[in-house]
Design a protein around this motif. Sequence first.
Motif, PDB file in Angstrom:
ATOM      1  N   ASP B 494       0.832  -1.208   0.000  1.00 36.13           N
ATOM      2  CA  ASP B 494       0.000   0.000   0.000  1.00 36.13           C
ATOM      3  C   ASP B 494       0.863   1.252   0.000  1.00 36.13           C
ATOM      4  N   ARG B 497       2.414   1.809  -3.488  1.00 32.87           N
ATOM      5  CA  ARG B 497       1.368   2.111  -4.448  1.00 32.87           C
ATOM      6  C   ARG B 497       0.831   3.527  -4.221  1.00 32.87           C
ATOM      7  N   ASP B 498       0.581   3.858  -2.956  1.00 35.26           N
ATOM      8  CA  ASP B 498       0.072   5.195  -2.650  1.00 35.26           C
ATOM      9  C   ASP B 498       1.097   6.261  -3.005  1.00 35.26           C
ATOM     10  N   ASN B 499       2.368   5.871  -3.022  1.00 38.68           N
ATOM     11  CA  ASN B 499       3.403   6.830  -3.373  1.00 38.68           C
ATOM     12  C   ASN B 499       3.796   6.745  -4.844  1.00 38.68           C
ATOM     13  N   GLY B 500       2.917   6.216  -5.620  1.00 40.96           N
ATOM     14  CA  GLY B 500       3.054   6.339  -7.064  1.00 40.96           C
ATOM     15  C   GLY B 500       3.726   5.184  -7.774  1.00 40.96           C
ATOM     16  N   PHE B 501       4.138   4.161  -7.049  1.00 40.18           N
ATOM     17  CA  PHE B 501       4.807   3.044  -7.713  1.00 40.18           C
ATOM     18  C   PHE B 501       3.768   2.036  -8.218  1.00 40.18           C
ATOM     19  N   ASP B 502       4.011   1.516  -9.424  1.00 39.32           N
ATOM     20  CA  ASP B 502       3.119   0.507  -9.994  1.00 39.32           C
ATOM     21  C   ASP B 502       3.592  -0.881  -9.582  1.00 39.32           C
ATOM     22  N   GLU B 503       2.623  -1.709  -9.218  1.00 44.99           N
ATOM     23  CA  GLU B 503       2.965  -3.058  -8.758  1.00 44.99           C
ATOM     24  C   GLU B 503       3.221  -3.980  -9.943  1.00 44.99           C
ATOM     25  N   LEU B 561       9.252   5.451 -15.361  1.00 40.91           N
ATOM     26  CA  LEU B 561       8.766   4.221 -14.768  1.00 40.91           C
ATOM     27  C   LEU B 561       9.055   4.260 -13.287  1.00 40.91           C
ATOM     28  N   ILE B 563       8.289   1.411 -10.434  1.00 42.15           N
ATOM     29  CA  ILE B 563       7.649   0.108 -10.238  1.00 42.15           C
ATOM     30  C   ILE B 563       8.208  -0.580  -9.012  1.00 42.15           C
ATOM     31  N   PHE B 587       9.077  11.523 -11.705  1.00 45.11           N
ATOM     32  CA  PHE B 587       7.994  10.913 -10.937  1.00 45.11           C
ATOM     33  C   PHE B 587       6.733  11.765 -10.985  1.00 45.11           C
ATOM     34  N   ILE B 588       6.896  13.052 -11.369  1.00 45.01           N
ATOM     35  CA  ILE B 588       5.742  13.825 -11.827  1.00 45.01           C
ATOM     36  C   ILE B 588       6.134  14.331 -13.203  1.00 45.01           C
TER      37      ILE B 588
END
Lengths: 344, 804
Positions: B494, B497-503, B561, B563, B587-588
């Motif tokens: 979580d 993911r909440d900090n922008g990383f894709d699983e 990316l 991830i 990242f932005i």
Amino acid sequence: MSLRREIESLEKEANELIKNADSIESLSSIKVKFLGKKGKLKSILKSLGKLSPEERKEIGQLANKVKEEIENLLRKKEQFFREKAIQEELKKDRVDITLPPSWIEVGSAHPVVSTLVEISQLFISMGFSVAEGPEVEKEEYNFDMLNIPKDHPARDMQDTFFLNNGMVLRTHTSPVQIRTMLKQKPPIAVIAPGRVYRKDADPTHSPMFHQIEGLLVDENITFRDLKGTLKIFLEGIFGKDIGIRFRPSYFPFTEPSAEVDISCTVCGGTGCRVCKDTGWLEILGCGMVDPNVFEAVGIDPEKYTGFAFGLGIERIAMLKYKINDIRLLFENDMRFNHQFKGIR
Amino acid sequence: MKVPYSWIKEFVNIDAPVEEVVKKLNETGIEAVSYTFGKKIENTTIVKILSVKKHPEKDRLFLCEVTDGVRKYQVITAAHNVFKGAKVALAKEGAKIGEIVIKPVKFGSFVSEGMFLSLEEMGVVEKAEGVFIFPEEVKEGEDPNRLLGLGEEQIIEIEITPNRGDALSVRGLSREIAAIFGLKRKEKLPVVSIAQEEVPEIKFLTDKVYRYRGIVIKGVSIKPSPFDIQLKLIKSGQNPINNVVDVTNYILLQEGQPLHAFDLDKIEGDISIRLAKKGEKITTLDGEEKELTPEDIVISDDRKAVAIAGIIGGENTKVDQNTKNILLEAAVFDHISVRKTSKRLSISTESSYRFERGVDIENLPNAQDKAVELIQKTAGGKAVGEKDIYPHPYTPKKIKLREKTTIRILGFEVKKEQAKELLNRLEIPTEVVEEGTVSEIPAFRAFDLEREIDLVEEVGRLSGLNQVSETYPKIPTQSFRKSDEFLFELRTRDFFRDNGFDETVSYTFVDEDIYTILQIPVPSIKITNYLLKTQSIIRDNLVVSLLKTLQHNLRFQNKNLKIFEISSAFFDSYEEIRLGILATGSFIEGFSYTKGDKTFSTEEKWDFLKIKGVIFSYLRSLGMQDVELKEINLPYLNPYQSAEIMIDNQSVGYFGKLHPEKAAKLKIPKDTYVGELKLRYVSRELEENPLDKEGYLFNLYKKKENPVFKELPKFPSVKRDLAFEVDESLQVDKLLKTIKNSSKYVDEVRLFDVYHMGNSKKSVAVSVDFRAEDRSLSDDEVNSIVEEVVKKLQKQFKGLKLRT
């Protein structure tokens, strides 16, 4: 012109000027002009002494009233200018609220992990605990102790990856049953989510996939209990209206064994390509723990009974999100993954 | 296995629709489907070929004159197997084959009035070579649809689970169907008399053969089988070969007993069943030479191996056109040996498939006699000698099924009388006793039914497991334990993911190449029977996979990316659950914006401190306070922008910028950052306790103590900005920590400026809050505290100066 007339025309003049004033600065000159020490009103009031006391009182009151009125108008107008200035100042910093946000965008969840978590949490909330085991597993735990002897055709049911260290990549999560029962005496209520491996690759098979194993061992656990537990689970994931069918089958580590089908989630049971016109989708395998398995781990099968089940996560995730090729799940092409933002 | 429903009906009087049979089979444990055999084609007739000539103008085409008994037709065909006198099916004008409607067509200057049909056009097989030649006994003018049962015959296709070898025959499946429907099974027993004139000599030289019965049949004539036999084979998915071989296949399908016919005249001397010699070679019926080992059983004559027992015959004793005398073998071999050999040689035959799953040793003479009867009928000849070696005749095992066991396992009662009735239906002789029933297990179920539980399953499945209502168990809460490991991973997932990383989820097996490029040792665990060489190494870190994912996405111009993956890394004796992260680009992604003299950009690019920020923020979210970084030297990371993460003096992971050389080799952007955190230890040994291991975040997290509330300060703090000139090599964090610990009055230290001055010096400016617990500090007091702090610092850091 009488003083009264003078005052009245002065009021008119001031009104007019204030009305037409275009800045805070012009307001202050108006103020000076009418209300200042040398202003018009003052100079009128200076001649007040020449009047009779009655007239003085009357004109005096009138002059004060006019003064208050002018002051009031000035204040209002000033307020107007101030507000206007603030508005103009704010307007300068006007933001196009439709511009893209400037914060990290939340990441996407993987549909398989998501499904795995959802199912695990469902069982956790029913009172099951999570157990685990390694993915590089001993053949003994993956097969032998699960009543799948070497050179038994049942080994063909699971095409195995063999490793150079004499172990295997586990072909199912069932060895976690063995590990759990070797460590813990009944009662046992565990699930074991995780990766499993089979030597198989096509649009519906991946050499790596995920399973959740369930195991409940206690006194007086029956096949009907298994049906009840799986009913709660399947209705929890697919909804109350899902059709459920138990077909007797064979797994070496359970007896009796059954395969469980759900009514096709694509066509609703009328028959389609996904369910190969049967109206049913095979979703999991289950059964009563075979006494040989109990004996292998030192649990008395005359005292305890238990059920076990194992389900493939990819199948469920693919049905849930209508994904048509299992290989997409592990390519990590962000054009695919990004479609799964906002799922848990 | 494919079985024509009509063949089943020879063994059981059943008139239920085939759909009903299939449904009931599925409900009682045998997966089955049914379909209609072939496709009916109108306007077809059997014709006799009167002549075959080469087409004078077209290569590869033949000109045939045929008759349906009424009139002649001219047919042009490309099929090579046509001959004068052959009976074939002709699709005449108007016949519809798929979407094509047959009409007269000109090939060169000749007209073809129709088309000969192969099994492919008739919808029987997917691919056929040549037209289908009907047997001579078929009359011209007959309807091929009716002869073949096209579009009429129902085929049942079953797939058995490995325990149900007994159902792998028409006879066995009929027994099952009879039991399900409560019907009687019927059987026409063979009538043969075998003279004992030429008894074959047979010896057992191994105990891996349980029964062997050889019958000598002399004077056979090899020719095509009668039509009904051929047809049954075709409907069951097999190719007719010749009358003798067809009978062996026919009986195998019908009885489940594999048979083999040897050309007796090619056998030199006596028959023995023995283990193969090391390196012994045999050319099998399919023309391939196989090398054998002493774990294989062979049938042998005095000079050579003539068959691999239970699997396939040898070329050297094959029945062919000239065969006159045969030895017909019916045997039962050790199922494990057959399986081992079949696996090793990668030969799976109808015969080996059945031996592996158990063949009914008691039905052997019955099945073989039926074959003898049929051979004598179709190939002539006479059975002149028989020898049956059966050292340990089958004795049925007795199994008791207690009523209480059934209810204990299934949760519903099956009364003993009911159990007896169900088991008897399965042809398992069963008697009622006090506690339940006692059954004598017949040979055909000996492999499957060994224990009481096996009988529970039988009565369960026949009672209908699907119909019984469900109950809800009490989940034993006393065994419940909080699934902390699971929740810990969930929390980690979580956070990222909440900090922008894709699983991501990637294969555990990777390519050796990436290790070579990264210049790190290839892990020792490898798949020996991999599908792809590029998927054969079991990874020992997640970064290799994340880099592959980056490469994959760069193909779609995805340059930004971020991830992560939470999964296992593998080592010789244990596994680790790790978190792997990779970030590159922005990242932005952002945009730049100008209005008047104001310009800004919302784009944010990754750099070392931002990655550090994410990792530290994550660790902070777990309550980890004292995280330190140590320099690290990994061949694939930039040595000056990488670090090892230390908590409690334990290394829990690392992160850093990819080494530019490696990035170039991988064809990925230079500004790629990777990292890994060791979350948990997973042991392979039961005795090991993962919580004992050092260097795992989960363990540190478990041991971490809760924060203890401190009273809020009662007096205000005094803020001072201080700038120090120090050696360039001094790590800022060290200075900050020293300031923090230099006096009890230092409450907080914040860095606000670092300025490299040249001459190996830098200026570090900090803002310090001074506070006393019991009073407000005066300016003078603060001044003297600062003086004291500076003195202490100068003692520790040579050359440190306070800048003013």
